[in-house]
Design a protein around this motif. Structure first.
Motif, PDB file in Angstrom:
ATOM      1  N   TYR A  32       0.835  -1.208   0.000  1.00 15.50           N
ATOM      2  CA  TYR A  32       0.000   0.000   0.000  1.00 15.50           C
ATOM      3  C   TYR A  32       0.870   1.259   0.000  1.00 15.50           C
ATOM      4  CZ  TYR A  32      -3.675  -3.309   1.033  1.00 15.50           C
ATOM      5  OH  TYR A  32      -4.541  -4.369   0.966  1.00 15.50           O
ATOM      6  N   ARG A  33       1.990   1.171  -0.687  1.00 14.17           N
ATOM      7  CA  ARG A  33       2.881   2.326  -0.767  1.00 14.17           C
ATOM      8  C   ARG A  33       3.076   2.760  -2.216  1.00 14.17           C
ATOM      9  NH1 ARG A  33       7.788   1.680   3.663  1.00 14.17           N
ATOM     10  NH2 ARG A  33       6.497   1.830   5.529  1.00 14.17           N
ATOM     11  N   GLY A  34       3.860   1.999  -2.978  1.00 12.26           N
ATOM     12  CA  GLY A  34       4.224   2.459  -4.304  1.00 12.26           C
ATOM     13  C   GLY A  34       3.384   1.926  -5.441  1.00 12.26           C
ATOM     14  N   ALA A  35       2.691   0.797  -5.244  1.00 14.87           N
ATOM     15  CA  ALA A  35       1.956   0.190  -6.355  1.00 14.87           C
ATOM     16  C   ALA A  35       0.758   1.048  -6.740  1.00 14.87           C
ATOM     17  CB  ALA A  35       1.492  -1.211  -5.965  1.00 14.87           C
ATOM     18  N   PRO A  36       0.569   1.303  -8.020  1.00  8.94           N
ATOM     19  CA  PRO A  36      -0.566   2.129  -8.454  1.00  8.94           C
ATOM     20  C   PRO A  36      -1.898   1.564  -7.964  1.00  8.94           C
ATOM     21  CG  PRO A  36       0.959   1.756 -10.274  1.00  8.94           C
ATOM     22  CD  PRO A  36       1.414   0.868  -9.150  1.00  8.94           C
ATOM     23  N   GLY A  37      -2.759   2.468  -7.512  1.00  7.19           N
ATOM     24  CA  GLY A  37      -4.095   2.070  -7.097  1.00  7.19           C
ATOM     25  C   GLY A  37      -4.202   1.503  -5.710  1.00  7.19           C
ATOM     26  N   THR A  38      -3.126   1.520  -4.915  1.00  7.83           N
ATOM     27  CA  THR A  38      -3.171   0.926  -3.576  1.00  7.83           C
ATOM     28  C   THR A  38      -3.032   1.943  -2.448  1.00  7.83           C
ATOM     29  OG1 THR A  38      -0.776   0.524  -3.429  1.00  7.83           O
ATOM     30  CG2 THR A  38      -2.118  -1.178  -4.495  1.00  7.83           C
ATOM     31  N   ALA A  39      -2.689   3.183  -2.753  1.00  5.18           N
ATOM     32  CA  ALA A  39      -2.347   4.158  -1.710  1.00  5.18           C
ATOM     33  C   ALA A  39      -3.486   4.413  -0.733  1.00  5.18           C
ATOM     34  CB  ALA A  39      -1.915   5.475  -2.345  1.00  5.18           C
ATOM     35  N   ALA A  40      -4.732   4.296  -1.178  1.00  2.83           N
ATOM     36  CA  ALA A  40      -5.867   4.572  -0.301  1.00  2.83           C
ATOM     37  C   ALA A  40      -5.930   3.599   0.869  1.00  2.83           C
ATOM     38  CB  ALA A  40      -7.174   4.518  -1.090  1.00  2.83           C
ATOM     39  N   GLY A  41      -5.260   2.442   0.755  1.00  2.00           N
ATOM     40  CA  GLY A  41      -5.293   1.457   1.828  1.00  2.00           C
ATOM     41  C   GLY A  41      -4.275   1.683   2.921  1.00  2.00           C
ATOM     42  N   ALA A  42      -3.326   2.598   2.703  1.00  6.76           N
ATOM     43  CA  ALA A  42      -2.279   2.834   3.704  1.00  6.76           C
ATOM     44  C   ALA A  42      -2.890   3.368   4.990  1.00  6.76           C
ATOM     45  CB  ALA A  42      -1.249   3.817   3.165  1.00  6.76           C
ATOM     46  N   GLY A  43      -2.628   2.693   6.085  1.00  6.34           N
ATOM     47  CA  GLY A  43      -3.098   3.133   7.388  1.00  6.34           C
ATOM     48  C   GLY A  43      -4.511   2.753   7.721  1.00  6.34           C
ATOM     49  N   VAL A  44      -5.300   2.301   6.741  1.00 10.77           N
ATOM     50  CA  VAL A  44      -6.698   1.980   7.027  1.00 10.77           C
ATOM     51  C   VAL A  44      -7.058   0.536   6.695  1.00 10.77           C
ATOM     52  CG1 VAL A  44      -7.532   4.335   6.837  1.00 10.77           C
ATOM     53  CG2 VAL A  44      -7.428   2.927   4.792  1.00 10.77           C
ATOM     54  N   VAL A  45      -6.129  -0.220   6.126  1.00 13.40           N
ATOM     55  CA  VAL A  45      -6.304  -1.658   5.951  1.00 13.40           C
ATOM     56  C   VAL A  45      -5.539  -2.355   7.058  1.00 13.40           C
ATOM     57  CG1 VAL A  45      -5.786  -3.652   4.481  1.00 13.40           C
ATOM     58  CG2 VAL A  45      -6.637  -1.538   3.458  1.00 13.40           C
ATOM     59  N   ARG A  46      -6.213  -3.199   7.811  1.00 10.77           N
ATOM     60  CA  ARG A  46      -5.571  -4.030   8.825  1.00 10.77           C
ATOM     61  C   ARG A  46      -5.924  -5.458   8.490  1.00 10.77           C
ATOM     62  NH1 ARG A  46      -7.469   1.263   9.993  1.00 10.77           N
ATOM     63  NH2 ARG A  46      -6.131   2.193  11.571  1.00 10.77           N
TER      64      ARG A  46
END
Length: 494
Positions: free
Chosen positions: A423-437
């Protein structure tokens, strides 16, 4: 667990979909009770890591169980969900996820369940009731069942008793994989053999130890799991499962998390370390059985007399370790604790049967889980995505506060554990940083994830995505998997 480079993708047998049936509504709350007063254990354990703040507790003031305090998290990781947030619409969730679950990178078998934590309403289902190979996502089932069977405060003992011969010391393994030899321990807060040896010397008084016998008979059956890949015993992610071992069978307790060289016979290796601490030649170490308590003449303790005992960290801490590090040896030990608690044999078969029974006792559909081990290394395991989301919602239920311990070790997207680099560099995944557990699972050809996600509106959802016919490797499959959870995080889906 990283996929072995030379492993072939599995050929998963086709499984007919289960009959539609109504799932019991699991009423949950956002502010899960995270402070557990452990009756009989004499300890109070609070949830370490970001989850306390995330579910409304004061993370800064909460002491942790065994082990060091967690690194402070970014503010967005600690943001709590909004109990008044609107519920996503199933049509909106479908519109967000349909384009993502059918991508070639995930193969032709992608089974998904998404549900609202508060109401239990199903928001998306695709093969949701179909048993699918879960890999290490199996550990969620292991965590819930062991917390239900043993309780969060239970500690696994390692004992030493007097043997039948003068000076013989029998070390009795209880199944604690975190046991350390001395202060150089892989697992923080672990019980130590040097402490046990000191107790033994005091108990023996003037009698000098002469030999060490290792009793691991609380476990039975094969030491390697059915359905494990051939390289598991040597690739550093698995080892022989024995009732006595030190540092998760690692040769070097200072090895980093993940793959590490393991000893071939963990019980005898631990016995030799214990013998050294007692000043006994390693050549005297053998396997055997502790004698029943008997009467003996002279000043020596009678055979079977307990000479000392040490205990593992509380079970809730072991659950944290298992989930956050995806520790396979800890997982197998916890699965066998379920077996022991339910009076089953502490073997792979006994643990699987006991976990099945515990799932049924919790009121969940046990026909949707078939296990061969507790770690997820076995390719014979099958779990449905909807059972996983049911397990998570049950753990959040106020009716089962003892299960809340499953959340403490859940990796956080872009921050910790097996999701730390995702959830850092891959396109389309940034929205999950910090809120996906979530807990992840990986074998060659198998990629899975299950856990919780907060939507853009602040609604808490539970999700599970299991794929077991993936044609490519982790470089393409994991980002494709992460885009599904990130889509839930980034939309209100209304």
């Amino acid at each position: 667990m990283p996929a072995p480079a030379d492993a072939e993708p599995p050929v998963a047998p086709s499984a007919p979909p289960t009959s539609p049936r109504r799932r019991g509504r699991l009423v949950a709350v956002l502010a899960v009770v995270l402070l557990l007063v452990l009756t009989g254990a004499g300890v109070v354990v609070t949830r370490p890591g970001p989850v306390a703040g995330w579910l409304g507790e004061d993370a800064a003031s909460a002491p942790t169980a065994a082990g060091p305090a967690a690194e402070p998290a970014p503010a967005d990781v600690l943001d709590g969900p909004d109990p008044n947030a609107p519920l996503p619409a199933p049509d909106g969730v479908r519109a967000a996820l349909d384009p993502l679950v059918g991508v070639p990178a995930l193969g032709d078998r992608v089974n998904v369940s998404v549900a609202d934590v508060i109401t239990g309403q199903t928001l998306f289902a695709k093969g949701a009731d179909d048993g699918t190979m879960p890999a290490s996502v199996t550990k969620l089932a292991t965590a819930v069942t062991v917390l239900a069977a043993r309780g969060a405060g239970y500690r696994i003992p390692t004992r030493a008793v007097a043997g039948a011969k003068p000076g013989e010391v029998v070390i009795v393994g209880g199944g604690d994989p975190t046991l350390a030899v001395d202060k150089k321990s892989y697992y923080p807060g672990a019980a130590r053999l040097d402490d046990l040896a000191a107790q033994v010397r005091t108990a023996l008084g003037g009698t000098a130890p002469t030999s060490v016998t290792v009793d691991g008979t609380i476990y039975s059956g094969p030491v390697y799991g059915p359905g494990w890949d051939e390289d598991i015993p040597t690739d550093g992610y698995g080892a022989a499962v024995t009732a006595l071992m030190t540092n998760g069978a690692r040769k070097d307790p200072g090895a980093e998390a993940g793959g590490a060289e393991r000893v071939a016979e963990p019980d005898l290796a631990a016995g030799r370390s214990f013998a050294r601490l007692l000043g006994v030649p390693a050549s005297t170490v053998k396997r055997g059985t502790a004698p029943a308590l008997a009467t003996a003449a002279g000043g020596a303790p009678p055979p079977g007399t307990e000479l000392g005992a040490v205990q593992s960290p509380p079970l809730i801490r072991l659950v944290d370790i298992m989930i956050s590090e995806s520790d396979n040896l800890v997982a197998e030990a916890l699965a066998r604790q379920v077996a022991l608690a339910r009076s089953q044999t502490a073997s792979f078969d006994g643990a699987a049967a006991a976990m099945d029974a515990e799932v049924a006792a919790l009121g969940l559909p046990a026909e949707e889980i078939t296990l061969s081990d507790g770690s997820g290394l076995s390719r014979r395991n099958r779990i449905s995505p909807s059972l996983l989301t049911d397990l998570i919602r049950l753990a959040a239920s106020p009716d089962h506060p003892e299960l809340a311990g499953v959340f403490g070790g859940l990796p956080v997207g872009g921050w910790s554990g097996t999701l730390g680099a995702r959830y850092r560099g891959a396109p389309g995944t940034a929205a999950g940083a910090g809120v996906v557990r979530a807990k992840t699972g990986t074998l060659s050809g198998v990629h899975a994830i299950a856990g919780l996600v907060t939507t853009a509106d602040g609604r808490l959802l539970t999700f599970a995505v299991l794929t077991d016919r993936v044609p490519g490797g982790t470089d393409t499959a994991q980002p494709a998997l992460d885009r599904i959870a990130a889509a839930l995080a980034g939309c209100g889906c209304r």
